[in-house]
Enzyme design. Structure first.
Site, PDB file in Angstrom:
ATOM      1  N   GLU A 168     -41.541 -30.344  59.746  1.00  0.00           N
ATOM      2  CA  GLU A 168     -42.209 -30.325  58.441  1.00  0.00           C
ATOM      3  C   GLU A 168     -41.835 -31.291  57.713  1.00  0.00           C
ATOM      4  O   GLU A 168     -41.326 -31.185  56.376  1.00  0.00           O
ATOM      5  CB  GLU A 168     -42.121 -28.745  57.843  1.00  0.00           C
ATOM      6  CG  GLU A 168     -42.596 -27.619  58.775  1.00  0.00           C
ATOM      7  CD  GLU A 168     -42.826 -26.588  58.037  1.00  0.00           C
ATOM      8  OE1 GLU A 168     -42.228 -26.274  56.609  1.00  0.00           O
ATOM      9  OE2 GLU A 168     -43.392 -25.496  58.439  1.00  0.00           O
ATOM     10  N   GLU A 366     -44.301 -22.759  64.900  1.00  0.00           N
ATOM     11  CA  GLU A 366     -43.777 -21.661  64.069  1.00  0.00           C
ATOM     12  C   GLU A 366     -44.990 -20.862  63.623  1.00  0.00           C
ATOM     13  O   GLU A 366     -46.013 -21.675  63.332  1.00  0.00           O
ATOM     14  CB  GLU A 366     -42.926 -22.158  62.813  1.00  0.00           C
ATOM     15  CG  GLU A 366     -41.535 -22.494  62.954  1.00  0.00           C
ATOM     16  CD  GLU A 366     -41.075 -22.934  61.645  1.00  0.00           C
ATOM     17  OE1 GLU A 366     -41.674 -22.610  60.531  1.00  0.00           O
ATOM     18  OE2 GLU A 366     -40.208 -24.118  61.617  1.00  0.00           O
TER      19      GLU A 366
HETATM   20  C1  FCB Z   1     -41.283 -23.133  57.439  1.00  0.00           C
HETATM   21  C2  FCB Z   1     -39.861 -23.785  57.752  1.00  0.00           C
HETATM   22  C3  FCB Z   1     -38.804 -22.527  58.488  1.00  0.00           C
HETATM   23  C4  FCB Z   1     -39.079 -21.181  57.877  1.00  0.00           C
HETATM   24  C5  FCB Z   1     -40.606 -20.896  57.589  1.00  0.00           C
HETATM   25  C6  FCB Z   1     -40.751 -19.390  56.843  1.00  0.00           C
HETATM   26  O1  FCB Z   1     -41.639 -23.924  56.339  1.00  0.00           O
HETATM   27  O2  FCB Z   1     -39.833 -24.444  58.827  1.00  0.00           O
HETATM   28  O3  FCB Z   1     -37.766 -23.011  58.552  1.00  0.00           O
HETATM   29  O4  FCB Z   1     -38.224 -21.142  56.532  1.00  0.00           O
HETATM   30  O5  FCB Z   1     -41.234 -21.790  57.016  1.00  0.00           O
END
Ligand code: FCB
Length: 460
Positions: A168, A366
């Site tokens: 990110e 994620e």
């Molecule tokens: C993302 C992050 C991860 C976690 C999630 C909820 O932005 O990459 O580390 O904190 O959010």
């Protein structure tokens, strides 16, 4: 839905994800250097409840037990990050062998358990020593990242095939350097764009290093791409969407996929004095070619839908919203900042990214939800909302595969409850519940359910 529609392609990588600062603890042990998150968390008032990652899930000491849990879940893959200052305490130069040994043991343990490791090189915990020299706003930090990549891949590249350079980069740049609510806690938009550029540059520069040390490597970068829409038909809201969403997505993806920084966004940034009149003056010759070095997959972190609203909209332009969000009950909104549960957005984002940028492959690196269900009297964690969330998002991913999106894996955020950055331990994203006082772990109902999904390669 027919049975076959519920199945995923053979070899689909069902996984779970974590990051070093959020789970490891042992913040100053065995020669680890200080990171900007250590510094940030140790500054009172920065993290809610003044929580820190000093101990977190104590994964540094409990990694073997945690691998046993992953094995029970049947995970095919596990995404974790290396703490750069554990390996290079000063960011460059002297190597801390004890730090490398930790990741070496972890990788071997995973492989013995039949779990494919996917390593993120940078999940935000920059060595504080490099921050003293300007952090990623300095080109020299991009060079240090390449050195660190070399150290990590020389040691682990014989066993680890899946590498993510950065997690990110937009969140690291803007939340850390404009909003200031993440480390290093700065507030300077121009600096943030320099940081963004050097993150992208270090990504591109490190690709040949990874390939040299790891034949057959699969290399990617993880972008957070939530779904975003203008909140109303007003042109003001469309403009807010164009620039707002654009800065968080196209600003990074366009150069990664061989285009320059987007012209509309550069003009906008100049107008808003985020950039000087000359524009992107931090771009040197050859940078954009390096940034566009081909890689193997795009990682997508997806959580929610957001609506773009122009804050200065004149009253006569303030049209009724066209976008309706689900009614606000506890099933439809995550606890995390009222994130809307919006599975269709995952499909839309994958379809858009594939059409627009044509990456060779995708992983959902994620996706998950924060609900704080805790053990009942019998010790069971009934997190049905998380099961619903995962089921709907897996179905959206499956639909994307059906229209031709080359999606290869899905990593649930997160393997276990952990330190949620500025929110401390108040947000629980895990498939595994963690008691942060005793370090007891309990597999939640969602973990039991996910185990069946993985075992059947489909939506249970
Ligand atoms: C993302 C992050 C991860 C976690 C999630 C909820 O932005 O990459 O580390 O904190 O959010």
């Amino acid at each position: 839905m027919a049975i076959s529609d519920a199945l995923f392609p053979d070899g689909f990588l069902w996984g779970a994800a974590t990051s070093a600062y959020q789970i490891e603890g042992a913040w100053d042990q065995d020669g680890k250097g200080e990171s900007i998150w250590d510094r940030f968390a140790h500054t009172p008032g920065k993290i809610s409840n003044n929580d820190t990652g000093d101990v977190a899930c104590d994964h540094y000491h409990r990694w073997a037990e945690d691998i046993e849990l992953m094995k029970w879940l049947g995970l095919k893959a596990y995404r974790f990050s290396i703490a750069w200052p554990r390996v290079l305490p000063n960011g460059r130069g002297k190597i801390n062998q004890a730090g490398l040994d930790f990741y070496d043991r972890l990788v071997d343990g995973l492989l013995q358990a039949g779990i494919t490791p996917m390593i993120t090189l940078f999940h935000w915990d920059l060595p504080q020593a490099l921050q003293e020299e300007g952090g990623f706003s300095a080109r020299s930090t991009a060079e240090a990242f390449v050195e660190y990549t070399g150290v990590a891949t020389r040691r682990l590249g014989d066993r680890v095939r899946h590498w993510i350079t950065h997690n990110e980069p937009s969140v690291y740049s803007f939340v850390g350097h404009v909003m200031g609510s993440h480390a290093p806690g700065l507030s300077d938009p121009y600096l943030a764009l320099r940081v963004a550029h050097h993150l992208l540059l270090s990504h591109g520069w490190s690709i040949p290093v990874i390939r040299a040390n790891c034949p057959g490597a699969e290399i990617g970068l993880a972008m957070n791409v939530n779904f975003n829409q203008p909140a109303s038909p007003s042109l003001y809201d469309h403009r807010a969407w164009q620039y707002g969403y654009g800065m968080w997505t196209r600003w990074f993806l366009d150069p990664l996929y061989g285009r320059h920084y987007p012209v509309d966004l550069v003009e906008h940034a100049i107008e808003k004095q985020m950039l000087p009149a000359e524009g992107t003056d931090f771009v040197a010759e050859g940078d954009l070619t390096a940034i566009a070095t081909p890689c193997d997959f795009l990682g997508v972190n997806y959580y929610t839908r957001q609506l773009a609203r122009d804050q200065d909209i004149p009253p006569e332009q303030n049209l009724a919203p066209t976008v309706f969000q689900a009614p606000k009950n506890d099933r439809d909104w995550q606890e995390m900042d009222d994130w809307e549960v919006y599975p269709d957005g995952l499909f839309n984002v994958l379809a858009w990214l594939y059409f627009e940028y044509q990456p060779k492959a995708f992983h959902i690196t994620e996706s998950g939800a924060s609900w704080s269900d805790s053990p009942d009297a019998t010790g069971r964690v009934r997190d049905n909302r998380r099961i619903d969330f995962l089921q709907q998002h897996f179905a959206a991913a499956r639909r994307a595969i059906q229209i031709g999106v080359p999606l290869k894996g899905y990593f649930v955020w997160s393997l276990m409850d952990n330190l949620e950055w500025g929110y401390g331990f108040s947000q629980r994203f895990g498939l595994i519940w963690v008691d942060f006082a005793t370090q007891q772990r309990i597999i939640k109902d969602s973990g039991h359910w996910y185990r069946r999904v993985i075992a059947t390669n489909g939506i249970a």
